[in-house]
Design a protein around this motif. Sequence first.
Motif, PDB file in Angstrom:
ATOM      1  N   GLY A  76      -6.979  -0.593  10.669  1.00  0.00           N
ATOM      2  CA  GLY A  76      -7.585   0.808  10.733  1.00  0.00           C
ATOM      3  C   GLY A  76      -7.449   1.615   9.646  1.00  0.00           C
ATOM      4  N   VAL A  77      -7.439   1.035   8.459  1.00  0.00           N
ATOM      5  CA  VAL A  77      -7.252   1.789   7.191  1.00  0.00           C
ATOM      6  C   VAL A  77      -8.728   2.721   7.157  1.00  0.00           C
ATOM      7  CG1 VAL A  77      -7.375   1.870   4.780  1.00  0.00           C
ATOM      8  CG2 VAL A  77      -6.093   0.208   6.176  1.00  0.00           C
ATOM      9  N   ARG A  78      -8.770   3.953   6.803  1.00  0.00           N
ATOM     10  CA  ARG A  78      -9.669   4.805   6.659  1.00  0.00           C
ATOM     11  C   ARG A  78     -10.733   4.327   5.379  1.00  0.00           C
ATOM     12  NH1 ARG A  78      -7.629  10.411   6.059  1.00  0.00           N
ATOM     13  NH2 ARG A  78      -6.420   9.290   4.700  1.00  0.00           N
ATOM     14  N   PRO A  79     -12.065   4.604   5.291  1.00  0.00           N
ATOM     15  CA  PRO A  79     -12.879   4.147   4.052  1.00  0.00           C
ATOM     16  C   PRO A  79     -12.273   5.102   2.741  1.00  0.00           C
ATOM     17  CG  PRO A  79     -14.572   4.593   6.085  1.00  0.00           C
ATOM     18  CD  PRO A  79     -12.827   5.167   6.479  1.00  0.00           C
ATOM     19  N   ALA A  80     -11.860   6.071   2.851  1.00  0.00           N
ATOM     20  CA  ALA A  80     -11.371   6.909   1.839  1.00  0.00           C
ATOM     21  C   ALA A  80     -10.180   5.951   1.016  1.00  0.00           C
ATOM     22  CB  ALA A  80     -10.866   8.277   2.235  1.00  0.00           C
ATOM     23  N   ILE A  81      -9.284   5.549   1.677  1.00  0.00           N
ATOM     24  CA  ILE A  81      -8.314   4.507   1.219  1.00  0.00           C
ATOM     25  C   ILE A  81      -8.782   3.406   0.503  1.00  0.00           C
ATOM     26  CG2 ILE A  81      -6.331   3.272   1.753  1.00  0.00           C
ATOM     27  CD1 ILE A  81      -5.925   6.188   2.109  1.00  0.00           C
ATOM     28  N   GLY A  82      -9.886   2.808   1.086  1.00  0.00           N
ATOM     29  CA  GLY A  82     -10.684   1.876   0.551  1.00  0.00           C
ATOM     30  C   GLY A  82     -11.340   2.062  -0.753  1.00  0.00           C
ATOM     31  N   TRP A  83     -11.941   3.380  -0.901  1.00  0.00           N
ATOM     32  CA  TRP A  83     -12.293   3.920  -2.019  1.00  0.00           C
ATOM     33  C   TRP A  83     -11.233   3.965  -3.084  1.00  0.00           C
ATOM     34  CZ3 TRP A  83     -17.348   3.179  -3.412  1.00  0.00           C
ATOM     35  CH2 TRP A  83     -18.228   3.296  -2.324  1.00  0.00           C
ATOM     36  N   ALA A  84     -10.297   4.726  -2.655  1.00  0.00           N
ATOM     37  CA  ALA A  84      -9.137   4.868  -3.387  1.00  0.00           C
ATOM     38  C   ALA A  84      -8.343   3.607  -4.113  1.00  0.00           C
ATOM     39  CB  ALA A  84      -7.787   5.595  -2.897  1.00  0.00           C
ATOM     40  N   TYR A  85      -8.539   2.524  -3.323  1.00  0.00           N
ATOM     41  CA  TYR A  85      -7.977   1.170  -3.771  1.00  0.00           C
ATOM     42  C   TYR A  85      -8.894   0.547  -4.849  1.00  0.00           C
ATOM     43  CZ  TYR A  85      -7.547  -3.905  -3.576  1.00  0.00           C
ATOM     44  OH  TYR A  85      -7.322  -5.179  -4.016  1.00  0.00           O
ATOM     45  N   GLN A  86     -10.373   0.826  -4.625  1.00  0.00           N
ATOM     46  CA  GLN A  86     -11.034   0.283  -5.500  1.00  0.00           C
ATOM     47  C   GLN A  86     -11.118   0.850  -6.937  1.00  0.00           C
ATOM     48  OE1 GLN A  86     -15.144   0.508  -3.418  1.00  0.00           O
ATOM     49  NE2 GLN A  86     -15.259  -1.787  -3.454  1.00  0.00           N
ATOM     50  N   GLY A  87     -11.070   2.355  -6.999  1.00  0.00           N
ATOM     51  CA  GLY A  87     -10.604   3.095  -8.026  1.00  0.00           C
ATOM     52  C   GLY A  87      -9.602   2.605  -8.990  1.00  0.00           C
ATOM     53  N   VAL A  88      -8.423   2.453  -8.138  1.00  0.00           N
ATOM     54  CA  VAL A  88      -7.080   1.770  -8.623  1.00  0.00           C
ATOM     55  C   VAL A  88      -7.347   0.483  -9.298  1.00  0.00           C
ATOM     56  CG1 VAL A  88      -4.611   1.311  -8.407  1.00  0.00           C
ATOM     57  CG2 VAL A  88      -5.521   3.473  -7.474  1.00  0.00           C
ATOM     58  N   PHE A  89      -8.022  -0.408  -8.412  1.00  0.00           N
ATOM     59  CA  PHE A  89      -8.481  -1.737  -8.744  1.00  0.00           C
ATOM     60  C   PHE A  89      -9.238  -1.776 -10.253  1.00  0.00           C
ATOM     61  CE2 PHE A  89     -10.599  -5.707  -8.725  1.00  0.00           C
ATOM     62  CZ  PHE A  89      -9.511  -6.804  -8.484  1.00  0.00           C
ATOM     63  N   VAL A  90     -10.244  -0.973 -10.399  1.00  0.00           N
ATOM     64  CA  VAL A  90     -11.016  -0.900 -11.573  1.00  0.00           C
ATOM     65  C   VAL A  90      -9.911  -0.393 -12.763  1.00  0.00           C
ATOM     66  CG1 VAL A  90     -13.058   0.311 -12.517  1.00  0.00           C
ATOM     67  CG2 VAL A  90     -13.347  -0.661 -10.175  1.00  0.00           C
ATOM     68  N   LEU A  91      -9.492   0.690 -12.600  1.00  0.00           N
ATOM     69  CA  LEU A  91      -8.509   1.212 -13.666  1.00  0.00           C
ATOM     70  C   LEU A  91      -7.661   0.217 -14.173  1.00  0.00           C
ATOM     71  CD1 LEU A  91      -7.662   3.684 -15.182  1.00  0.00           C
ATOM     72  CD2 LEU A  91      -6.080   4.139 -13.225  1.00  0.00           C
ATOM     73  N   LEU A  92      -7.021  -0.396 -13.228  1.00  0.00           N
ATOM     74  CA  LEU A  92      -5.972  -1.500 -13.698  1.00  0.00           C
ATOM     75  C   LEU A  92      -6.667  -2.788 -14.293  1.00  0.00           C
ATOM     76  CD1 LEU A  92      -3.276  -1.842 -10.799  1.00  0.00           C
ATOM     77  CD2 LEU A  92      -3.011  -0.556 -12.874  1.00  0.00           C
ATOM     78  N   THR A  93      -7.958  -3.047 -13.841  1.00  0.00           N
ATOM     79  CA  THR A  93      -8.427  -4.193 -14.692  1.00  0.00           C
ATOM     80  C   THR A  93      -8.782  -3.735 -15.810  1.00  0.00           C
ATOM     81  OG1 THR A  93      -9.739  -4.994 -12.574  1.00  0.00           O
ATOM     82  CG2 THR A  93     -10.739  -5.504 -14.458  1.00  0.00           C
ATOM     83  N   PHE A  94      -9.358  -2.548 -16.138  1.00  0.00           N
ATOM     84  CA  PHE A  94      -9.712  -1.843 -17.423  1.00  0.00           C
ATOM     85  C   PHE A  94      -8.798  -1.874 -18.377  1.00  0.00           C
ATOM     86  CE2 PHE A  94     -10.161   1.497 -20.324  1.00  0.00           C
ATOM     87  CZ  PHE A  94     -11.073   1.292 -20.813  1.00  0.00           C
ATOM     88  N   ILE A  95      -7.256  -1.405 -17.857  1.00  0.00           N
ATOM     89  CA  ILE A  95      -6.216  -1.346 -18.560  1.00  0.00           C
ATOM     90  C   ILE A  95      -5.723  -2.720 -18.962  1.00  0.00           C
ATOM     91  CG2 ILE A  95      -3.748  -0.845 -18.610  1.00  0.00           C
ATOM     92  CD1 ILE A  95      -4.266   1.711 -16.805  1.00  0.00           C
ATOM     93  N   SER A  96      -5.804  -3.706 -18.182  1.00  0.00           N
ATOM     94  CA  SER A  96      -5.183  -5.109 -18.409  1.00  0.00           C
ATOM     95  C   SER A  96      -6.472  -5.679 -19.552  1.00  0.00           C
ATOM     96  CB  SER A  96      -5.451  -5.891 -17.092  1.00  0.00           C
ATOM     97  OG  SER A  96      -5.075  -7.262 -17.437  1.00  0.00           O
ATOM     98  N   ILE A  97      -7.372  -5.432 -19.254  1.00  0.00           N
ATOM     99  CA  ILE A  97      -8.373  -6.188 -20.266  1.00  0.00           C
ATOM    100  C   ILE A  97      -8.071  -5.391 -21.575  1.00  0.00           C
ATOM    101  CG2 ILE A  97     -10.584  -6.614 -20.903  1.00  0.00           C
ATOM    102  CD1 ILE A  97     -11.375  -7.078 -17.988  1.00  0.00           C
ATOM    103  N   LEU A  98      -8.055  -4.227 -21.623  1.00  0.00           N
ATOM    104  CA  LEU A  98      -7.769  -3.339 -22.902  1.00  0.00           C
ATOM    105  C   LEU A  98      -6.557  -3.742 -23.702  1.00  0.00           C
ATOM    106  CD1 LEU A  98      -8.966  -0.961 -24.727  1.00  0.00           C
ATOM    107  CD2 LEU A  98      -7.481   0.364 -23.200  1.00  0.00           C
ATOM    108  N   GLY A  99      -5.630  -3.825 -22.892  1.00  0.00           N
ATOM    109  CA  GLY A  99      -4.212  -4.157 -23.059  1.00  0.00           C
ATOM    110  C   GLY A  99      -4.121  -5.514 -24.067  1.00  0.00           C
ATOM    111  N   VAL A 100      -4.887  -6.574 -23.626  1.00  0.00           N
ATOM    112  CA  VAL A 100      -4.917  -7.881 -24.175  1.00  0.00           C
ATOM    113  C   VAL A 100      -5.899  -7.761 -25.221  1.00  0.00           C
ATOM    114  CG1 VAL A 100      -5.826 -10.310 -23.901  1.00  0.00           C
ATOM    115  CG2 VAL A 100      -4.756  -9.083 -22.058  1.00  0.00           C
ATOM    116  N   ILE A 101      -7.249  -7.234 -25.255  1.00  0.00           N
ATOM    117  CA  ILE A 101      -7.889  -6.910 -26.416  1.00  0.00           C
ATOM    118  C   ILE A 101      -7.245  -6.324 -27.699  1.00  0.00           C
ATOM    119  CG2 ILE A 101     -10.191  -6.076 -27.361  1.00  0.00           C
ATOM    120  CD1 ILE A 101     -11.336  -6.930 -24.445  1.00  0.00           C
ATOM    121  N   THR A 102      -6.659  -5.370 -27.445  1.00  0.00           N
ATOM    122  CA  THR A 102      -5.959  -4.606 -28.219  1.00  0.00           C
ATOM    123  C   THR A 102      -4.732  -5.150 -28.850  1.00  0.00           C
ATOM    124  OG1 THR A 102      -4.457  -3.303 -26.808  1.00  0.00           O
ATOM    125  CG2 THR A 102      -6.573  -2.118 -27.587  1.00  0.00           C
TER     126      THR A 102
END
Length: 117
Positions: free
Chosen positions: A36-62
């Motif tokens: 019963g999770v609301r769509p807003a929580i799904g959107w927040a999950y996606q935002g955090v997921f994209v941010l962590l993906t970016f941080i992870s890739i950026l960390g390895v590249i740097t």
Amino acid sequence: GFIAQYIPYLTFQLALAFMGLINVQYLISTNNLPFGVRPAIGWAYQGVFVLLTFISILGVITLLAGSPVLDTVNNETERAVFRAISSIYGFMILICPIGSSAVERRNGDTITLGACR
């Protein structure tokens, strides 16, 4: 060396990330998020997921470039931050898609890869 070994891992990581994003986006668009999770929580999950993906890739590249964003060798705080990010990201990229795929499996939709039936 290590860079040639990292490139296939990077593409695998991106494939898992896109698969996870598509799964959650599908569940948001069909209003079928688990527990019963609301769509807003799904959107927040996606935002955090994209941010962590970016941080992870950026960390390895740097790190490979010689000037890491988080100095995990000389700074205990940055090491703890990096471990926390890695643990959360690992859960989000490996464990959470299992749940969203299980929910998708129960919805009765037939997914076909070819146009011929």
